[in-house]
Scaffold this active site. Structure first.
Site, PDB file in Angstrom:
ATOM      1  N   SER A 577       0.838  -1.193   0.000  1.00 40.91           N
ATOM      2  CA  SER A 577       0.000   0.000   0.000  1.00 40.91           C
ATOM      3  C   SER A 577       0.873   1.243   0.000  1.00 40.91           C
ATOM      4  CB  SER A 577      -0.888   0.010   1.249  1.00 40.91           C
ATOM      5  OG  SER A 577      -1.536   1.262   1.396  1.00 40.91           O
ATOM      6  N   TYR A 590      -2.344  -0.236  10.627  1.00 37.12           N
ATOM      7  CA  TYR A 590      -2.369  -0.594   9.209  1.00 37.12           C
ATOM      8  C   TYR A 590      -1.076  -0.155   8.519  1.00 37.12           C
ATOM      9  CZ  TYR A 590      -3.926  -0.644   4.311  1.00 37.12           C
ATOM     10  OH  TYR A 590      -4.021  -0.862   2.971  1.00 37.12           O
TER      11      TYR A 590
END
Length: 700
Positions: A577, A590
């Site tokens: 990501s 995250y």
């Protein structure tokens, strides 16, 4: 009339009410599809059907007789009307005047296009004369196991007469071609009451003057052979009886999962192979029998069989009474090399001045006592079909060896088929393989937006794909959708929780059994969470680490094990990501887990390089459409973090990007494909950002 049968007998599926409304060519199609629907009649791609039909000549407008016959490379079970070649019968008859004899029969194939009716582009097959010259309107040529068992017996002529009397004749082995067509014509004219003929070591021809009668004759003759074999073999042990025990199903699959990647690696030097495992009862009976090795060494009889399976299989040295997989694995290199040398010697013994170059000398079929049969080919469908053909060969050997002596095709004749110039020409006409043909990919999170799009992209270029996901409902839907589009042979689904070590190990074992090994791992399973650090619970933190760090470690470890077993390299692509490089508010768990993914990839790139295992990363950002992680709280949480409504979130991400463009799952799939393909063959340890531009996440 068709004899009525039940149980193991073939059923009469002909629906006259339906057939009566069809044209003659449509009845040919109907008959063909009925015959091809049952593998006891003929296997995939095997057999031919034909009809001589009156058509209006497009040039003269006059009625002419036209041969409709299955075109080259077709399958009677799935053929459509455009799969039939159409040829003027008058011109086919005229070819007899051009025939210069047996030494020149191959040249007759070159004349077939000159006989084409109505500019039909479907190529006529080598079997065309076999249908053209039989003086009947309808002809079936099938390869039923029960008939080939008669044809492959050492006294096949005697057995044919015993079973069928004068109704079915017998002809000695003759390679398909113009000469055999003339033989069939001569037999049919000299025996006007015969309904067909058994071809030694080949199959069955039947004929009639109507489509229905031809179909029913074919079914009736096969049923009679089935019944005769049942009576003659009742109470007799097949293949000399069992000498080894069959292992339990779970153990059989576990052993196959260990053997298949090792074999795959040893036979994939020139082109990647894909595997298939079969442990059905017929296979287990054969591989556990006393006469298995002797019969296997004799080779297959029917040309359709050995063109798919090679003449003979490789019997793996394995003792199910004392299972020692490590010992078997240690012996594989020598066993495979011995087989290759044997094929090379066979080629040298039999080659002619005009023979094509020797092809891949590796075995197609591998028999493992007590375990089953493994087949390898250039793609999954071919591997599966090759296995099906060897099951046909097993059935033939069972029948022939129980009532007589089984007889394989003579070596020189077998070579003449396998290395036939016409067969070589057919192979050369095959389309060029797709870039990922023979590759096997496992995609975690395969039922989600990015995972499904990635799987579709890899499938489009020829890869086999295992979809791994924890969501069973979405997984089933993805498998059905992709299987329908790309072919069910190429797609498998496995329920997989990447945080469960045993489940991950089991998932890779399933992949090995399904396809023989793995070439590409796309580690994509994910979740998303959002919370200020003081509200981030330990369970939330651990959940991120379990899936995004530990999960990626577990699947990578198992992939590396298979890569190293195969010794043909490997390819790992992490879907990380933008947040692995750039911090975001209220997403510490995250972002940290994604950063761990990226660093894990760097470590794996270092470890795998010497074994040609490449590891790269794709960093998406804001892939909202189709992504499961944006369907729940994450979307609401990110909208809250940016103080906007969820409806405005996609526009927010688009407008904040440098390129002012939205990012879709298909965009990520293209980046994955780049890393998974040979286009990036010299790249490892790299990152591609697919985020429409974000200066904060530029790699440094």
């Amino acid at each position: 009339m068709l004899e009525t049968r039940t149980g193991s007998r073939l059923a009469n599926l002909w629906d006259e009410a339906r057939a009566s409304k069809m044209s003659e060519s449509e009845r040919l199609l109907y008959r063909s599809n009925l015959l091809g629907s049952d593998k006891r009649i003929t296997n995939y791609g095997g057999g031919n059907t034909s009809a001589k039909v009156m058509e209006k000549d497009p040039l003269t407008g006059e009625p002419v007789e036209v041969l409709w016959v299955k075109g080259s490379g077709g399958d009677v079970g799935t053929i459509k009307l455009d799969g039939f070649a159409t040829l003027y019968m008058e011109k086919l008859e005229a070819l007899k005047k051009l025939y210069r004899g047996l030494d020149h029969e191959d040249e007759m194939v070159g004349y077939l296009p000159h006989c084409t009716f109505n500019l039909n582009p479907r190529a006529a097959s080598i079997d065309t004369p076999l249908h053209a010259y039989v003086p009947k309107k309808h002809v079936d040529h099938m390869h039923p196991d029960a008939i080939i068992a008669v044809a492959a017996a050492s006294n096949s002529k005697e057995l044919t007469a015993r079973i069928f009397g004068d109704e079915i004749g017998w002809l000695p082995w003759k390679r398909p071609g113009f000469e055999l067509g003339l033989w069939l014509e001569k037999f049919a004219r000299e025996n006007p009451n015969a309904a067909g003929v058994v071809l030694e070591s080949h199959g069955l021809f039947t004929w009639a003057d109507s489509a229905k009668e031809c179909y029913e004759t074919t079914i009736r003759i096969i049923n009679r052979a089935i019944e005769w074999f049942e009576q003659e073999t009742r109470g007799k042990a097949a293949f000399g009886g069992a000498v080894v025990d069959t292992l339990p199903a779970a153990e059989r699959k576990a052993i196959a999962a260990q053997l298949m990647p090792a074999i795959r690696g040893m036979i994939s030097a020139s082109e990647r192979k894909v595997g298939h495992f079969d442990d059905q009862d017929a296979v287990l009976e054969f591989v556990g029998s006393r006469d298995m090795e002797k019969l296997a060494a004799l080779g297959t009889s029917c040309p359709d069989h050995f063109l798919r399976t090679k003449i003979s299989p490789l019997v793996i040295d394995f003792d199910p009474a004392k299972p020692d997989v490590e010992k078997t694995l240690a012996g594989l290199p020598a066993a495979l090399e011995t087989y290759r040398q044997g094929h090379a010697a066979y080629y040298e013994r039999c080659k002619q001045p005009d023979s094509p170059p020797m092809r891949d000398p590796n075995a197609v079929v591998y028999l493992v006592p007590g375990v089953g049969m493994i087949t390898f080919a250039k793609d999954k469908a071919t591997a599966r079909i090759s296995g099906e053909f060897y099951v046909n060969a097993i059935n033939v050997m069972r029948g022939a060896s129980t009532v007589s002596s089984y007889m394989g095709l003579p070596e020189k004749e077998a070579f003449g088929i396998e290395y036939w110039q016409l067969e070589e020409a057919k192979l050369q006409r095959l389309p060029k393989p797709k870039p990922l043909a023979g590759r096997v990919a496992l995609v975690t999170g395969g039922a989600g937006g990015i995972g499904r799009a990635t799987a579709a992209r890899l499938l489009a270029d020829g890869a086999c794909v295992v979809l791994a996901d924890i969501d069973e409902e979405a997984l089933a839907a993805a498998e059905a959708e992709l299987g329908k589009k790309s072919g069910s042979d190429f797609v498998r689904a496995v329920k997989l929780d990447v945080t469960d070590e045993a489940a991950v190990i089991g998932g890779f074992a399933e992949t090995a059994v399904a396809f023989g090994g793995i070439d590409i791992l796309v580690s994509n399973a994910g979740l998303a969470s959002s919370a200020p650090i003081e509200e981030t619970t330990l369970s939330l933190w651990n959940r991120n680490m379990d899936i995004l760090a530990t999960g990626y470690f577990l699947v990578s470890r198992e992939a590396f094990k298979l890569f190293r077993t195969q010794k043909i390299g490997g390819n790992v692509v992490f879907i990380a990501s933008k947040n692995g490089l750039a911090a975001s508010p209220n997403a510490a768990a995250y972002c940290t887990a994604k950063a761990a993914e990226i660093h894990l990839a760097r470590c794996l790139a270092l470890e795998g390089a010497e074994a040609q295992i490449r590891v790269n990363v794709v960093n998406p950002d804001a892939v909202l459409r189709g992504s499961k992680i944006w369907t729940g709280e994450w979307k609401e949480q990110r909208a809250a973090a940016y103080k906007m409504s969820t409806d405005d979130l996609e526009e927010h991400y688009r407008s904040r990007s440098m390129l002012k463009r939205s990012v879709f799952p298909e965009d990520i799939a293209e980046a994955v494909y780049f890393f998974a393909s040979e286009m990036s063959a010299k790249s490892t340890g790299n990152i591609i950002n697919v985020d429409a531009g974000n200066a904060q996440s530029f790699t440094r």
